[in-house]
Every structure is written in structure tokens, then in C-alpha cells.
Motif scaffolding. Structure first.
Motif, PDB file in Angstrom:
ATOM      1  N   PRO A  72     -56.524  36.767 -36.287  1.00 24.90           N
ATOM      2  CA  PRO A  72     -56.811  37.692 -37.396  1.00 24.90           C
ATOM      3  C   PRO A  72     -55.802  37.560 -38.524  1.00 24.90           C
ATOM      4  O   PRO A  72     -54.621  37.274 -38.285  1.00 24.90           O
ATOM      5  CB  PRO A  72     -56.711  39.078 -36.728  1.00 24.90           C
ATOM      6  CG  PRO A  72     -55.840  38.861 -35.542  1.00 24.90           C
ATOM      7  CD  PRO A  72     -56.158  37.485 -35.052  1.00 24.90           C
ATOM      8  N   PRO A  73     -56.255  37.755 -39.759  1.00 22.34           N
ATOM      9  CA  PRO A  73     -55.299  37.752 -40.875  1.00 22.34           C
ATOM     10  C   PRO A  73     -54.328  38.911 -40.749  1.00 22.34           C
ATOM     11  O   PRO A  73     -54.671  39.964 -40.212  1.00 22.34           O
ATOM     12  CB  PRO A  73     -56.196  37.907 -42.112  1.00 22.34           C
ATOM     13  CG  PRO A  73     -57.449  38.533 -41.586  1.00 22.34           C
ATOM     14  CD  PRO A  73     -57.630  38.035 -40.191  1.00 22.34           C
ATOM     15  N   GLY A  74     -53.120  38.701 -41.247  1.00 23.69           N
ATOM     16  CA  GLY A  74     -52.134  39.776 -41.200  1.00 23.69           C
ATOM     17  C   GLY A  74     -52.607  40.979 -41.995  1.00 23.69           C
ATOM     18  O   GLY A  74     -52.580  42.108 -41.529  1.00 23.69           O
ATOM     19  N   TYR A  75     -53.066  40.723 -43.221  1.00 23.35           N
ATOM     20  CA  TYR A  75     -53.697  41.764 -44.030  1.00 23.35           C
ATOM     21  C   TYR A  75     -54.398  41.127 -45.212  1.00 23.35           C
ATOM     22  O   TYR A  75     -54.100  39.989 -45.598  1.00 23.35           O
ATOM     23  CB  TYR A  75     -52.705  42.831 -44.489  1.00 23.35           C
ATOM     24  CG  TYR A  75     -51.631  42.379 -45.460  1.00 23.35           C
ATOM     25  CD1 TYR A  75     -51.683  42.729 -46.801  1.00 23.35           C
ATOM     26  CD2 TYR A  75     -50.541  41.626 -45.028  1.00 23.35           C
ATOM     27  CE1 TYR A  75     -50.686  42.349 -47.694  1.00 23.35           C
ATOM     28  CE2 TYR A  75     -49.536  41.237 -45.911  1.00 23.35           C
ATOM     29  CZ  TYR A  75     -49.612  41.595 -47.237  1.00 23.35           C
ATOM     30  OH  TYR A  75     -48.624  41.203 -48.113  1.00 23.35           O
ATOM     31  N   LEU A  76     -55.356  41.859 -45.750  1.00 20.62           N
ATOM     32  CA  LEU A  76     -56.151  41.394 -46.880  1.00 20.62           C
ATOM     33  C   LEU A  76     -56.341  42.530 -47.866  1.00 20.62           C
ATOM     34  O   LEU A  76     -56.373  43.695 -47.492  1.00 20.62           O
ATOM     35  CB  LEU A  76     -57.530  40.897 -46.417  1.00 20.62           C
ATOM     36  CG  LEU A  76     -57.563  39.663 -45.515  1.00 20.62           C
ATOM     37  CD1 LEU A  76     -58.987  39.436 -45.012  1.00 20.62           C
ATOM     38  CD2 LEU A  76     -57.063  38.431 -46.256  1.00 20.62           C
ATOM     39  N   SER A 178     -38.731  36.272 -45.864  1.00 21.45           N
ATOM     40  CA  SER A 178     -39.135  37.571 -46.387  1.00 21.45           C
ATOM     41  C   SER A 178     -40.647  37.619 -46.563  1.00 21.45           C
ATOM     42  O   SER A 178     -41.241  36.670 -47.080  1.00 21.45           O
ATOM     43  CB  SER A 178     -38.458  37.839 -47.725  1.00 21.45           C
ATOM     44  OG  SER A 178     -39.002  39.001 -48.319  1.00 21.45           O
ATOM     45  N   PRO A 179     -41.309  38.711 -46.160  1.00 24.36           N
ATOM     46  CA  PRO A 179     -42.753  38.833 -46.372  1.00 24.36           C
ATOM     47  C   PRO A 179     -43.111  39.255 -47.775  1.00 24.36           C
ATOM     48  O   PRO A 179     -44.295  39.407 -48.096  1.00 24.36           O
ATOM     49  CB  PRO A 179     -43.144  39.922 -45.366  1.00 24.36           C
ATOM     50  CG  PRO A 179     -41.929  40.789 -45.283  1.00 24.36           C
ATOM     51  CD  PRO A 179     -40.764  39.849 -45.409  1.00 24.36           C
ATOM     52  N   SER A 185     -48.276  31.003 -45.793  1.00 27.89           N
ATOM     53  CA  SER A 185     -48.416  29.550 -45.860  1.00 27.89           C
ATOM     54  C   SER A 185     -48.314  28.943 -44.464  1.00 27.89           C
ATOM     55  O   SER A 185     -47.482  29.354 -43.659  1.00 27.89           O
ATOM     56  CB  SER A 185     -47.322  28.960 -46.758  1.00 27.89           C
ATOM     57  OG  SER A 185     -47.351  27.549 -46.702  1.00 27.89           O
ATOM     58  N   LYS A 186     -49.164  27.961 -44.212  1.00 28.98           N
ATOM     59  CA  LYS A 186     -49.102  27.251 -42.927  1.00 28.98           C
ATOM     60  C   LYS A 186     -48.003  26.197 -42.924  1.00 28.98           C
ATOM     61  O   LYS A 186     -47.613  25.708 -41.859  1.00 28.98           O
ATOM     62  CB  LYS A 186     -50.442  26.581 -42.624  1.00 28.98           C
ATOM     63  CG  LYS A 186     -51.574  27.544 -42.329  1.00 28.98           C
ATOM     64  CD  LYS A 186     -52.839  26.781 -41.960  1.00 28.98           C
ATOM     65  CE  LYS A 186     -53.978  27.727 -41.659  1.00 28.98           C
ATOM     66  NZ  LYS A 186     -55.221  27.002 -41.292  1.00 28.98           N
ATOM     67  N   TYR A 196     -50.084  37.772 -45.322  1.00 33.60           N
ATOM     68  CA  TYR A 196     -51.214  37.955 -46.216  1.00 33.60           C
ATOM     69  C   TYR A 196     -52.114  36.722 -46.190  1.00 33.60           C
ATOM     70  O   TYR A 196     -51.698  35.614 -46.510  1.00 33.60           O
ATOM     71  CB  TYR A 196     -50.746  38.235 -47.638  1.00 33.60           C
ATOM     72  CG  TYR A 196     -51.917  38.371 -48.585  1.00 33.60           C
ATOM     73  CD1 TYR A 196     -52.738  39.491 -48.528  1.00 33.60           C
ATOM     74  CD2 TYR A 196     -52.231  37.364 -49.488  1.00 33.60           C
ATOM     75  CE1 TYR A 196     -53.838  39.614 -49.354  1.00 33.60           C
ATOM     76  CE2 TYR A 196     -53.327  37.478 -50.326  1.00 33.60           C
ATOM     77  CZ  TYR A 196     -54.132  38.603 -50.251  1.00 33.60           C
ATOM     78  OH  TYR A 196     -55.226  38.720 -51.067  1.00 33.60           O
ATOM     79  N   GLY A 197     -53.360  36.911 -45.778  1.00 32.55           N
ATOM     80  CA  GLY A 197     -54.317  35.812 -45.779  1.00 32.55           C
ATOM     81  C   GLY A 197     -54.129  34.800 -44.669  1.00 32.55           C
ATOM     82  O   GLY A 197     -54.738  33.719 -44.722  1.00 32.55           O
ATOM     83  N   SER A 198     -53.337  35.088 -43.653  1.00 35.61           N
ATOM     84  CA  SER A 198     -53.109  34.116 -42.577  1.00 35.61           C
ATOM     85  C   SER A 198     -54.403  33.841 -41.819  1.00 35.61           C
ATOM     86  O   SER A 198     -55.234  34.734 -41.631  1.00 35.61           O
ATOM     87  CB  SER A 198     -52.028  34.633 -41.614  1.00 35.61           C
ATOM     88  OG  SER A 198     -52.385  35.891 -41.066  1.00 35.61           O
ATOM     89  N   ASP A 199     -54.580  32.596 -41.392  1.00 36.59           N
ATOM     90  CA  ASP A 199     -55.787  32.209 -40.652  1.00 36.59           C
ATOM     91  C   ASP A 199     -55.449  31.094 -39.657  1.00 36.59           C
ATOM     92  O   ASP A 199     -56.088  30.042 -39.627  1.00 36.59           O
ATOM     93  CB  ASP A 199     -56.898  31.767 -41.603  1.00 36.59           C
ATOM     94  CG  ASP A 199     -56.486  30.578 -42.473  1.00 36.59           C
ATOM     95  OD1 ASP A 199     -55.276  30.256 -42.508  1.00 36.59           O
ATOM     96  OD2 ASP A 199     -57.365  29.963 -43.089  1.00 36.59           O
ATOM     97  N   LEU A 200     -54.476  31.339 -38.836  1.00 38.91           N
ATOM     98  CA  LEU A 200     -53.987  30.326 -37.908  1.00 38.91           C
ATOM     99  C   LEU A 200     -54.957  30.077 -36.757  1.00 38.91           C
ATOM    100  O   LEU A 200     -55.679  30.970 -36.322  1.00 38.91           O
ATOM    101  CB  LEU A 200     -52.633  30.748 -37.332  1.00 38.91           C
ATOM    102  CG  LEU A 200     -51.470  30.899 -38.323  1.00 38.91           C
ATOM    103  CD1 LEU A 200     -50.216  31.337 -37.594  1.00 38.91           C
ATOM    104  CD2 LEU A 200     -51.236  29.589 -39.072  1.00 38.91           C
TER     105      LEU A 200
END
Length: 324
Positions: A72-76, A178-179, A185-186, A196-200
Motif C-alpha cells: 500500500p502507498p504510504g499516503y496519497l 527526512s519524509p 523514490s525507489k 508519499y506515493g510509494s508502490d513497492l
């Protein structure tokens, strides 16, 4: 002796004051020895409950991956295309949904998940749902986070309770960077598993899922301290006023990447430091529970070397991690 009905009987002897005091003292000593054992047993039970919660979170993100082909993405942001546009008016940003909302169907909260309109910002009313799966029983802070509020990236003690949000004691691992102010970024070697926007996907964990932290704890008892603005703990629903893409410490943890940073983001740092706002903290003596990316739950000691903690926080730095 006294004669009673022609029989000489010995008069019963009463306790003396000294004897009574000795008995009371013995009872007090026994109680003092018993209480710590009772407290330790209770904490052991609470810690086990917390471990089970974190195990469920690990299973939830794996089930999410099974369904969607990614974690899941961290947040959107509700209006993702506009939010990614540059320049963006950060001061008019809105409440963004976090990983805690995306995995609701996998922790038996499908009805709550389905009640959200993910194209619009969440509200304080929605955020006030208390979810037991996100609460560690060892944490004595109030059910509603005392410091974070709807539409407020920073704390504001003047806001009414109706604007507060239900707490969470679990935060996702952002890594050792820092977030603030960056889309996840991957690439790079300091990244964790969420942002933000993670999709691992599983293939992105080049250090191995058993060597990468996914979730850690954050208690609501410790605070950053009134000298820096008093704040602490976490929330489950997402990021209020997703200011500057970053500011996601409400749902994420940052780990130390150096000896200096260990004094800011180390494990179980006391009130008055950055730890209660950004790092990993718990009310369990000696450390925090962590859910690894493979779904297992481990106890991470607060005395673990920062180099080891950093290696566990980074999913692809190529460092070999020994026993911990």
C-alpha cells in the motif's frame, strides 16, 4: 490461671503490639515482592497483545500485495494529479489518506473502508473511529491524539476535541531520510518501505524482507517537549493538511542514519527530543516491537547499535546485518 466451674484454665494470650507490627511488616514485604511480579505479568500480556496487532498488520500488507500487486502507498492526496503538479499551493493542501485506511479491508474493517470517498479529503468525524488493531494496550495516552488536528499539519492546542483524530501506536518505516518535501523514490539507499506515493513490490526489497522493518511503534505518552512545541504519538487515518508532500511523521517513523541522528531519532528517546514525534517509541521496557517486511514480528532493543538499526530501516543499502 482462673477457676471456671471448678476448672483451672489458662487465660488466652492476646497479640502484643510488637507482634502485630511484625506481622504487618511481613505482609508488607510480601506484597512489595508480589506487586512487581504482577506488573511484569500484566506487561508481558500487553506486549503479547501488541505483538499480535503488529502481526496482523504484517499479514494485512501482504494480503494487500496479493490483491493489488504492490504494497500500500504510504499516503496519497485525494486529488493526486493536482497534488503532484508544481508549483502547488501547499498552504491550501488538504487531508491525505494514509496506509492505515488502505489496509482496512484486511483487518476486518471493510465497512469503514467502504464508507470513505477517496476522491475527497477525510474529515475529523471519519478520523475519530477508534480501531483496536491500531492501539497498543501498554500505551496510556488518550484514545484521541492530544496534539494533531484536522486541517492542521502542526499541533494546535486551541482546537476543540471535535477536530481531534483517533490515535495509532503503529507507524510505517520511512527509512533514514527526512519524509519532508519529497515524493517517495525507489532509488537511493536511505529509503524505507513507505512514503508519499510509494508502490513497492517484493522485488524492491533487495536486502531481503526479513532484514527490513515495515512497521514500528510510536507511543503517545512521550512528547517532543513544550520548548519546541509539544506534540507526540501518531494517528491512523493519514496526514492532516499534507503540507509540502512531507510532514508525514503522523503515520511514519524516521530512523537514525548516523551517530548524531541517533540522539534525535533513536529508539525510545525521552520527552523533549525529536523521537516522540519522528522516531520509534513504546511503553514496553527496553525497546519496541517491529514488524518486518516478511510479516514476522521482532523486539528491537533500544540499545541496538545505530548502524544495525539503520541497516534494518533501509531496504536496499546492501549492508550485511548480523545478529541483533
Amino acid at each position: 490461671m482462673n477457676e471456671v466451674n471448678g476448672c483451672f484454665c489458662r487465660k488466652p494470650k492476646a497479640f502484643t503490639l510488637v507482634e502485630l507490627l511484625v506481622v504487618i511488616a511481613i505482609i508488607g514485604v510480601l506484597i512489595s515482592l508480589l506487586l512487581p511480579a504482577v506488573q511484569q505479568a500484566r506487561e508481558a500480556a500487553r506486549k503479547m497483545h501488541c505483538t499480535n496487532n503488529m502481526k496482523q498488520l504484517g499479514l494485512a500488507v501482504h494480503n494487500y500485495h496479493d490483491n493489488f500487486g504492490r504494497f500500500p502507498p504510504g499516503y496519497l492526496h485525494p486529488d493526486d494529479a493536482s497534488y503532484r503538479a508544481s508549483p502547488y499551493d501547499w498552504n491550501n493542501a488538504e487531508n491525505g489518506y494514509g496506509w492505515g485506511t488502505f489496509i482496512l479491508p484486511f483487518i476486518e474493517q471493510s465497512a469503514l473502508h467502504d464508507s470513505f470517498d477517496f476522491t475527497t479529503p477525510w474529515t475529523a468525524t471519519e478520523a475519530q473511529h477508534e480501531i483496536s488493531a491500531y492501539v497498543c494496550p501498554s500505551d496510556a495516552s488518550p484514545p484521541l491524539n492530544r496534539f494533531y488536528y484536522q486541517d492542521h499539519y502542526l499541533q494546535d492546542t486551541t482546537k476543540p476535541e471535535t477536530d481531534r483524530m483517533a490515535k495509532s501506536n503503529y507507524v510505517a518505516n520511512y527509512g533514514t531520510a527526512s519524509p519532508n518535501g519529497a515524493i517517495f523514490s525507489k532509488s537511493g539507499t536511505t529509503g524505507g518501505v513507505s512514503g508519499y506515493g510509494s508502490d513497492l513490490k517484493f522485488r524492491d526489497f533487495t536486502d531481503g524482507t526479513s532484514h527490513t522493518i515495515y512497521f514500528t511503534e510510536r507511543d503517545g505518552v512521550r512528547t517532543r517537549g513544550s520548548g519546541q512545541y509539544e506534540a507526540g504519538g501518531a494517528i491512523w487515518i493519514g496526514v492532516p493538511k499534507v503540507y509540502g508532500v512531507g510532514g508525514s511523521n503522523h503515520i511514519h517513523a524516521r530512523f537514525p542514519g548516523s551517530a548524531t541522528e541517533n540522539t534525535y531519532y533513536g529508539i525510545n528517546l525521552p520527552t523533549g527530543t525529536y523521537g516522540p514525534v519522528y522516531g520509534a517509541t513504546s511503553q514496553h521496557p527496553g525497546g519496541v516491537n517491529v514488524t518486518m517486511a516478511d510479516g514476522s514480528v521482532q523486539f528491537l532493543s533500544e540499545y541496538t547499535a545505530w548502524e544495525t538499526v539503520a541497516g534494518l530501516a533501509r531496504r536496499s543499502d546492501g549492508k550485511v546485518i548480523g545478529e541483533w
